[in-house]
Design a protein around this motif. Sequence first.
Motif: not given
Length: 161
Positions: A111, A113, A117, A123-124, A127-128, A143
């Motif tokens: 991942v 970021l 992001d 986008r957050y 991602s979550c 990450i």
Amino acid sequence: MIEVVDGQRQLKGCKRIVVKIGSSLLTANGKGLDLDAISHWAGQIAELHNAGHEIILVSSGAVAEGMVRMNLDNRPTDLPSLQACAAIGQMGLIHTWSSALEQRSIRTAQVLLTHDDLADRRRYLNSCDALQHLIDWRVIPVINENDTVSTDEIRFGDNDT
């Protein structure tokens, strides 16, 4: 909460653990990845994972690995070279983590970021959602900062936030 049982430290009541490992712990003096150190960290991460904890791994080291792959003696100072080293080194970084954890029957996912992001609400949330699915599937997300497109963080060497 850390509890000591029979001389062993144990995490009690922690469902999710974020493990952040910086370049100084993963590299041989900033010159490529320290495979023995990563194997050691992978063993500890596997123990936590196998004990039922949800693990999120935040790992640095891409620029240092890129420097080794490009046979550079010194860390570049210009942004395009740093970004290129990060892009080249990210391949080795994720492969190393994936191999070290796969040897312990643990799946991983990469991942990448940026601050953007996380600052943009849509986008957050995306991602979550993706991270939660990985965790639900018992896959450890690895990450890192997406240094190929970010600029401020790579200049200061900070993906801690």
